[in-house]
Structure formats: structure tokens, C-alpha cells
Design a protein around this motif. Structure first.
Motif: not given
Length: 138
Positions: A57-64, A101-108, A42-49
């Protein structure tokens, strides 16, 4: 003979009674949350992004712009649709979210490894780990 045994039993009983209770540890491994953000559509879709794209990747989409976002999402949907039928099933979407999520973990982990491998030999010695982790204290 009875007195030493009685004394031993009383000593053991006193020790057991005054001992600190053992800490019970959780035996169930919990998965990390899909996002650190609040899940409230109801407030935002940040969690879904975050869950769908991964945090970086969600941060980069915020700039588009909206047009660029639609174009890039269209390309991603093609990757999610594993059987190529033009539809994304719930199972395909779950698999994609787990992949992101796994990709993010491996990159971290890779980022952390590079931060600890100070001489860049591909190995992390105890000295490198100790210096990278606690070096500021020394």
C-alpha cells in the motif's frame, strides 16, 4: 577387571573431549521488523509509511498526488478509529499497524501457496512443492 573399566572411562573421556560443542539455538521468537527500510525521520518517512500502510500500500501511495494521499489517508483514519470518537489513540494505532503487517503476511502466504499449487487443486503435494522449490535445479 579394573583395566577394562579404566580403558572404557578413558575412551569415553577422549570422545567427550573431542566432540563438537552443541549449537545453542535462540529460544525467543522475534517479530519481523515493521519495515526493511531505515528508520530516520530526519531523512524520510518511508519506514513510517511501510509500518502504517503496509509495504504494498505504501508503494501505491508513492504514486499519488498530495491531495489524493490526504483523501485516502482520511478514509484509513476512519477505519483506525475503532470507537468512532474522532480521535486515534496509541492503542488504536498499534492495532492498525499490527493489522496491516498481518494482512501483508497473509497475502504473501497466499501468493506463495498459488506459486506452489501447480495443478490448482487447493492442495500442495510434495511433488508440487519440490518442483516449485527445486525444479530449476533438476
Amino acid at each position: 577387571m579394573l583395566f577394562p573399566r579404566l580403558l572404557l572411562c578413558l575412551s569415553l573421556w577422549a570422545l567427550c573431549g573431542s566432540a563438537k560443542p552443541t549449537e545453542r539455538k535462540e529460544r525467543v521468537l522475534r517479530e519481523a521488523p515493521l519495515s526493511a527500510r531505515e528508520h530516520d525521520d530526519a531523512q524520510s518517512f518511508d519506514y513510517d509509511h511501510d509500518a502504517f500502510l503496509g509495504a504494498d500500500e505504501a508503494k501505491s501511495f508513492d504514486q499519488l498526488t498530495p491531495e489524493e494521499s490526504k483523501e485516502r489517508l482520511g478514509k484509513i483514519v476512519g477505519k483506525i478509529d475503532e470507537d468512532g470518537d474522532g480521535f486515534v489513540t496509541v492503542e488504536e494505532l498499534k492495532a492498525w499497524i499490527k493489522f496491516a503487517q498481518k494482512r501483508w503476511i497473509y497475502e504473501d502466504v497466499e501468493r506463495q501457496w498459488k506459486g506452489h499449487d501447480l495443478n490448482e487443486d487447493g492442495l500442495v503435494s510434495w511433488e508440487e512443492y519440490k518442483n516449485a522449490t527445486y525444479g530449476y535445479i533438476l
